[in-house]
Design an enzyme around this catalytic site. Structure first.
Site, PDB file in Angstrom:
ATOM      1  N   ARG A  98      11.441   6.462 -11.921  1.00 23.00           N
ATOM      2  CA  ARG A  98      11.829   6.766 -10.724  1.00 23.00           C
ATOM      3  C   ARG A  98      10.973   6.025  -9.660  1.00 23.00           C
ATOM      4  NH1 ARG A  98       9.040   7.980  -7.082  1.00 23.00           N
ATOM      5  NH2 ARG A  98       7.829   9.813  -8.148  1.00 23.00           N
ATOM      6  N   GLY A 117       3.553  -3.059   0.158  1.00 25.46           N
ATOM      7  CA  GLY A 117       2.043  -3.287   0.382  1.00 25.46           C
ATOM      8  C   GLY A 117       1.640  -2.727   1.752  1.00 25.46           C
ATOM      9  N   GLU A 139       2.599   8.482  -1.448  1.00 22.80           N
ATOM     10  CA  GLU A 139       3.598   8.714  -0.510  1.00 22.80           C
ATOM     11  C   GLU A 139       3.076   9.917   0.435  1.00 22.80           C
ATOM     12  OE1 GLU A 139       6.368   7.329   0.472  1.00 22.80           O
ATOM     13  OE2 GLU A 139       6.809   6.273  -1.296  1.00 22.80           O
TER      14      GLU A 139
HETATM   15  P1  TGC Z   1       1.891   8.160  14.719  1.00 20.14           P
HETATM   16  O1  TGC Z   1       0.796   7.236  15.494  1.00 20.14           O
HETATM   17  O2  TGC Z   1       2.066   9.394  15.666  1.00 20.14           O
HETATM   18  O3  TGC Z   1       3.252   7.876  14.675  1.00 20.14           O
HETATM   19  C1  TGC Z   1       3.698   6.261  14.786  1.00 20.14           C
HETATM   20  C2  TGC Z   1       5.232   6.365  14.929  1.00 20.14           C
HETATM   21  O4  TGC Z   1       5.905   6.639  13.835  1.00 20.14           O
HETATM   22  C3  TGC Z   1       6.778   7.599  13.745  1.00 20.14           C
HETATM   23  N1  TGC Z   1       6.592   8.344  12.547  1.00 20.14           N
HETATM   24  C4  TGC Z   1       7.658   8.230  11.688  1.00 20.14           C
HETATM   25  N2  TGC Z   1       8.772   7.658  11.797  1.00 20.14           N
HETATM   26  C5  TGC Z   1       9.571   7.854  10.664  1.00 20.14           C
HETATM   27  N3  TGC Z   1       9.198   8.462   9.397  1.00 20.14           N
HETATM   28  C6  TGC Z   1       8.004   9.354   9.548  1.00 20.14           C
HETATM   29  N4  TGC Z   1       7.644   9.948   8.583  1.00 20.14           N
HETATM   30  C7  TGC Z   1       7.141   9.129  10.711  1.00 20.14           C
HETATM   31  N5  TGC Z   1       5.943   9.605  10.968  1.00 20.14           N
HETATM   32  C8  TGC Z   1       5.617   8.881  12.261  1.00 20.14           C
HETATM   33  C9  TGC Z   1       6.139   8.213  15.336  1.00 20.14           C
HETATM   34  O5  TGC Z   1       7.343   8.924  15.772  1.00 20.14           O
HETATM   35  C10 TGC Z   1       5.686   7.135  15.834  1.00 20.14           C
HETATM   36  O6  TGC Z   1       6.708   6.415  16.459  1.00 20.14           O
HETATM   37  P2  TGC Z   1       6.904   5.878  18.056  1.00 20.14           P
HETATM   38  O7  TGC Z   1       8.032   5.344  18.515  1.00 20.14           O
HETATM   39  O8  TGC Z   1       6.004   7.051  18.977  1.00 20.14           O
HETATM   40  O9  TGC Z   1       5.694   4.684  18.162  1.00 20.14           O
HETATM   41  O10 TGC Z   1       1.614   8.344  13.281  1.00 20.14           O
HETATM   42  P3  TGC Z   1       1.241   9.694  12.803  1.00 20.14           P
HETATM   43  O11 TGC Z   1       0.176  10.415  13.418  1.00 20.14           O
HETATM   44  O12 TGC Z   1       2.606  10.659  12.759  1.00 20.14           O
HETATM   45  O13 TGC Z   1       0.856   9.273  11.200  1.00 20.14           O
HETATM   46  C11 TGC Z   1      -0.253   9.972  10.633  1.00 20.14           C
HETATM   47  C12 TGC Z   1       0.020  10.348   9.264  1.00 20.14           C
HETATM   48  C13 TGC Z   1      -1.087  10.457   8.606  1.00 20.14           C
HETATM   49  C14 TGC Z   1       1.123  11.267   9.153  1.00 20.14           C
HETATM   50  C15 TGC Z   1       0.663   8.836   8.531  1.00 20.14           C
HETATM   51  O14 TGC Z   1      -0.323   7.808   8.579  1.00 20.14           O
HETATM   52  C16 TGC Z   1       0.876   9.019   7.143  1.00 20.14           C
HETATM   53  O15 TGC Z   1       2.057   9.313   6.646  1.00 20.14           O
HETATM   54  N6  TGC Z   1      -0.060   8.784   6.156  1.00 20.14           N
HETATM   55  C17 TGC Z   1      -0.030   8.615   4.749  1.00 20.14           C
HETATM   56  C18 TGC Z   1       0.207   7.223   4.232  1.00 20.14           C
HETATM   57  C19 TGC Z   1       1.208   7.048   3.170  1.00 20.14           C
HETATM   58  O16 TGC Z   1       2.141   8.108   2.831  1.00 20.14           O
HETATM   59  N7  TGC Z   1       1.139   6.048   2.375  1.00 20.14           N
HETATM   60  C20 TGC Z   1       1.918   5.823   1.498  1.00 20.14           C
HETATM   61  C21 TGC Z   1       1.944   4.378   0.808  1.00 20.14           C
HETATM   62  S1  TGC Z   1       3.270   3.943  -0.162  1.00 20.14           S
HETATM   63  C22 TGC Z   1       3.161   4.605  -1.493  1.00 20.14           C
HETATM   64  O17 TGC Z   1       2.423   5.614  -1.515  1.00 20.14           O
HETATM   65  C23 TGC Z   1       4.244   4.066  -2.408  1.00 20.14           C
HETATM   66  S2  TGC Z   1       4.254   5.007  -3.959  1.00 20.14           S
HETATM   67  C24 TGC Z   1       5.666   4.490  -4.343  1.00 20.14           C
HETATM   68  C25 TGC Z   1       6.235   5.069  -5.727  1.00 20.14           C
HETATM   69  O18 TGC Z   1       5.655   4.390  -6.644  1.00 20.14           O
HETATM   70  O19 TGC Z   1       7.102   5.777  -5.745  1.00 20.14           O
HETATM   71  P1  FAD Z   2      -7.504   8.868   0.936  1.00 18.74           P
HETATM   72  O1  FAD Z   2      -6.831   8.603   2.100  1.00 18.74           O
HETATM   73  O2  FAD Z   2      -8.962   8.280   0.890  1.00 18.74           O
HETATM   74  O3  FAD Z   2      -7.677  10.333   0.914  1.00 18.74           O
HETATM   75  C1  FAD Z   2      -8.835  10.985  -0.182  1.00 18.74           C
HETATM   76  C2  FAD Z   2      -8.894  12.359   0.109  1.00 18.74           C
HETATM   77  O4  FAD Z   2      -8.823  12.829   1.501  1.00 18.74           O
HETATM   78  C3  FAD Z   2      -7.384  13.153  -0.364  1.00 18.74           C
HETATM   79  O5  FAD Z   2      -7.391  14.258  -0.899  1.00 18.74           O
HETATM   80  C4  FAD Z   2      -6.468  13.448   1.194  1.00 18.74           C
HETATM   81  O6  FAD Z   2      -5.651  14.209   0.908  1.00 18.74           O
HETATM   82  C5  FAD Z   2      -7.870  13.697   1.763  1.00 18.74           C
HETATM   83  N1  FAD Z   2      -7.813  13.539   3.404  1.00 18.74           N
HETATM   84  C6  FAD Z   2      -7.280  12.627   3.926  1.00 18.74           C
HETATM   85  N2  FAD Z   2      -7.311  12.669   5.446  1.00 18.74           N
HETATM   86  C7  FAD Z   2      -7.693  13.983   5.460  1.00 18.74           C
HETATM   87  C8  FAD Z   2      -7.772  14.868   6.547  1.00 18.74           C
HETATM   88  N3  FAD Z   2      -7.340  14.213   7.945  1.00 18.74           N
HETATM   89  N4  FAD Z   2      -8.164  16.138   6.440  1.00 18.74           N
HETATM   90  C9  FAD Z   2      -8.399  16.525   5.357  1.00 18.74           C
HETATM   91  N5  FAD Z   2      -8.222  15.718   4.226  1.00 18.74           N
HETATM   92  C10 FAD Z   2      -8.057  14.571   4.334  1.00 18.74           C
HETATM   93  N6  FAD Z   2       0.705   2.411  -1.630  1.00 18.74           N
HETATM   94  C11 FAD Z   2       1.403   1.339  -1.231  1.00 18.74           C
HETATM   95  O7  FAD Z   2       1.204   0.864  -0.100  1.00 18.74           O
HETATM   96  N7  FAD Z   2       2.573   0.964  -2.239  1.00 18.74           N
HETATM   97  C12 FAD Z   2       2.846   1.264  -3.213  1.00 18.74           C
HETATM   98  O8  FAD Z   2       3.549   1.037  -3.984  1.00 18.74           O
HETATM   99  C13 FAD Z   2       1.886   2.527  -3.839  1.00 18.74           C
HETATM  100  N8  FAD Z   2       1.720   2.984  -5.086  1.00 18.74           N
HETATM  101  C14 FAD Z   2       0.995   3.799  -5.565  1.00 18.74           C
HETATM  102  C15 FAD Z   2       1.160   4.065  -6.826  1.00 18.74           C
HETATM  103  C16 FAD Z   2       0.053   5.025  -7.423  1.00 18.74           C
HETATM  104  C17 FAD Z   2       0.073   5.080  -9.154  1.00 18.74           C
HETATM  105  C18 FAD Z   2      -0.798   5.557  -6.646  1.00 18.74           C
HETATM  106  C19 FAD Z   2      -1.913   6.551  -7.328  1.00 18.74           C
HETATM  107  C20 FAD Z   2      -0.917   5.217  -5.441  1.00 18.74           C
HETATM  108  C21 FAD Z   2      -0.052   4.395  -4.788  1.00 18.74           C
HETATM  109  N9  FAD Z   2       0.052   3.890  -3.488  1.00 18.74           N
HETATM  110  C22 FAD Z   2       0.696   3.114  -2.900  1.00 18.74           C
HETATM  111  C23 FAD Z   2      -1.231   4.223  -2.619  1.00 18.74           C
HETATM  112  C24 FAD Z   2      -1.016   5.947  -2.142  1.00 18.74           C
HETATM  113  O9  FAD Z   2      -0.152   5.831  -1.174  1.00 18.74           O
HETATM  114  C25 FAD Z   2      -2.392   6.510  -1.693  1.00 18.74           C
HETATM  115  O10 FAD Z   2      -3.239   6.495  -2.771  1.00 18.74           O
HETATM  116  C26 FAD Z   2      -2.417   7.685  -0.789  1.00 18.74           C
HETATM  117  O11 FAD Z   2      -1.745   7.242   0.403  1.00 18.74           O
HETATM  118  C27 FAD Z   2      -3.780   8.129  -0.741  1.00 18.74           C
HETATM  119  O12 FAD Z   2      -4.542   7.056  -0.151  1.00 18.74           O
HETATM  120  P2  FAD Z   2      -6.083   6.972  -0.624  1.00 18.74           P
HETATM  121  O13 FAD Z   2      -5.830   6.925  -2.131  1.00 18.74           O
HETATM  122  O14 FAD Z   2      -6.718   5.734   0.001  1.00 18.74           O
HETATM  123  O15 FAD Z   2      -6.888   8.332  -0.419  1.00 18.74           O
END
Ligand code: TGC
Ligand code: FAD
Length: 383
Positions: A90, A130, A363
């Site tokens: 997935r 990335g 995510e």
């Molecule tokens: P903020 O600065 O308030 O917002 C920035 C702008 O973004 C808009 N926005 C969104 N738009 C669409 N979807 C969303 N989920 C959105 N969240 C925010 C927002 O309206 C704003 O727009 P504008 O027009 O006002 O500039 O940012 P925030 O405070 O909402 O974000 C903070 C936080 C912590 C929620 C965000 O940084 C976050 O989601 N952090 C987690 C990062 C994360 O999930 N990384 C994932 C990396 S990729 C991955 O893990 C792939 S795994 C793939 C796999 O193998 O399946």
């Molecule tokens: P951190 O952000 O360092 O978090 C560490 C801990 O702190 C977590 O428990 C978190 O919940 C906690 N924490 C963070 N902020 C707060 C807060 N404000 N208050 C309290 N607790 C908090 N990323 C990509 O870009 N592309 C990909 O394709 C992708 N694939 C992935 C595949 C795998 C198998 C894995 C494991 C990860 C992948 N990621 C990818 C990255 C993934 O999105 C990150 O691992 C995830 O967003 C968490 O970031 P981090 O690992 O740096 O943890």
């Protein structure tokens, strides 16, 4: 006895049921027989890429560009059936569809769409996304990777961590800080200065490739930048698509665990009776059905909202949090009820459980989604 106590299947259209059945058959025939061995050997089953593309599962929601143009519920069902096989399969489809094709389709130029979408749909090119960097994935606004204008080109420097598909990707969607804010770049992985290293020795998602990316003075032309988005909104909107798919996907993993447990507790005789005759076991099994039914109804509702263009990111956060937690708790509890057999790769729960430890982290971690829901409820950001 069906797990689908509320006959949610009857809420699906004929076309959606057909998609579900086709992917379910594909998983039964092609994923189930090989996945345990691939997981044990820490190997991605790359032979499945072409058949997945031929079934129209890559960029399935995109209209045109040789994509299948299915609705959001169908995309959810695709994720659910694939994750019944393994979260890694997935993941492969989530990344290609929601994190690479979606941003090119939504924010790309006409030429970028024409060039990349058909070949990504046919898996002639594989993509990766990335965003995360090693110093803190939860806070991508603090990214260090940057791109500087140099004449008509851009020069990108930095690194990305935990990137799914990284080492098999032909193209990487790299999010980098520029003088104007965060921008998305379509970077061919054969570019000079681009290196992808596979991360070895994972205990989770062992049948999926995860990599670290390094970009050392990578030069790309101005045609490589996504022209129609600047700022964190770009990558976050892609995450909304992928998180939506995950909320459906994990239901498949949970159902796979429960189905195996029902058989096991029926045939396992302890104290002269089947394990399933014990009240405490039945309560645990019933609790699993309760959680799966609620998660399914949540995802079906989310799909309806998405199809009506009414889905918002807070709803997606709640669904990703609820459904992944549900699946992880079920996988852990199923592993426990299998006793010693629960640690054997012969049974599915431990593999799903280990995979779901990644799914609950990537995510957006569970905490990030809880804080997103809390922020929406209180109007106060606790990040
Ligand atoms: P903020 O600065 O308030 O917002 C920035 C702008 O973004 C808009 N926005 C969104 N738009 C669409 N979807 C969303 N989920 C959105 N969240 C925010 C927002 O309206 C704003 O727009 P504008 O027009 O006002 O500039 O940012 P925030 O405070 O909402 O974000 C903070 C936080 C912590 C929620 C965000 O940084 C976050 O989601 N952090 C987690 C990062 C994360 O999930 N990384 C994932 C990396 S990729 C991955 O893990 C792939 S795994 C793939 C796999 O193998 O399946
Ligand atoms: P951190 O952000 O360092 O978090 C560490 C801990 O702190 C977590 O428990 C978190 O919940 C906690 N924490 C963070 N902020 C707060 C807060 N404000 N208050 C309290 N607790 C908090 N990323 C990509 O870009 N592309 C990909 O394709 C992708 N694939 C992935 C595949 C795998 C198998 C894995 C494991 C990860 C992948 N990621 C990818 C990255 C993934 O999105 C990150 O691992 C995830 O967003 C968490 O970031 P981090 O690992 O740096 O943890």
């Amino acid at each position: 006895m069906s797990i689908d106590l509320f006959d949610t299947a009857s809420l699906l259209s004929e076309e959606e049921l057909m998609v579900k059945e086709n992917v379910s058959r594909f998983v039964r025939e092609n994923v189930k027989p090989i996945i345990q061995e691939h997981f044990e050997q820490h190997r991605f089953p790359s032979d499945l890429i072409q058949p997945i593309a031929e079934l129209g599962l890559l960029g399935s929601s995109i209209e045109g560009y040789e994509c299948a143009g299915m609705n959001a519920t169908s995309y959810g069902l695709i994720c659910q059936e694939l994750e019944r096989g393994d979260s890694g399969i997935r993941s492969f489809v989530s990344v290609q569809s929601s994190l690479v094709m979606y941003p090119i389709y939504t924010y790309g130029s006409h030429e970028q769409k024409e060039k990349w979408l058909p070949r990504l749909a046919k898996a002639e090119s594989i993509g990766c996304f990335g965003l995360t960097e090693s110093h803190g994935g939860s806070d991508p606004s603090n990214m260090k990777t940057h791109a500087k204008k140099d004449g008509d080109d851009w020069i990108i420097n930095g690194s990305k961590m935990w990137i799914t598909n990284g080492s098999i990707a032909d193209v990487a969607l790299i999010w980098a800080m520029t003088d104007e804010g965060i921008r998305g770049f379509i970077v061919e992985t054969s570019s000079k200065g681009f290196v992808a290293n596979k991360i070895e020795n994972k205990f989770s998602l062992r049948a999926s490739i995860t990599s670290e990316l390094f970009l050392d003075n990578v030069r790309v032309s101005n045609d490589s930048v996504l022209p129609n988005v600047i700022g964190l909104k770009g990558p976050l909107s892609c995450l909304t698509q992928a998180r939506y798919g995950i909320s459906w996907g994990v239901i498949g993993a949970a159902e796979d665990c429960l189905e195996q447990l029902l058989e096991y507790t029926d045939s396992r005789i302890l104290f002269d009776r089947a394990l399933s005759e014990n009240q405490s076991i039945q309560i645990r099994l019933a609790d699993m059905q309760r959680k799966i039914v609620m998660a399914s109804l949540l995802s079906i509702r989310l799909g309806q909202l998405k199809d009506k263009n009414q889905m918002n990111p807070t709803q997606v956060s709640l669904a990703k949090w609820n459904n992944v937690r549900m699946a992880l708790d079920i996988a852990r509890d199923c592993r426990d009820m299998l006793g010693g057999s629960g640690i054997s790769a012969e049974y599915v729960p431990i593999r799903h459980m280990l995979n779901l430890e990644s799914v609950i982290t990537y995510e957006g971690t569970e905490t990030i989604h809880q804080l997103t829901v809390g922020r929406n409820l209180t109007g106060k950001s606790a990040f």
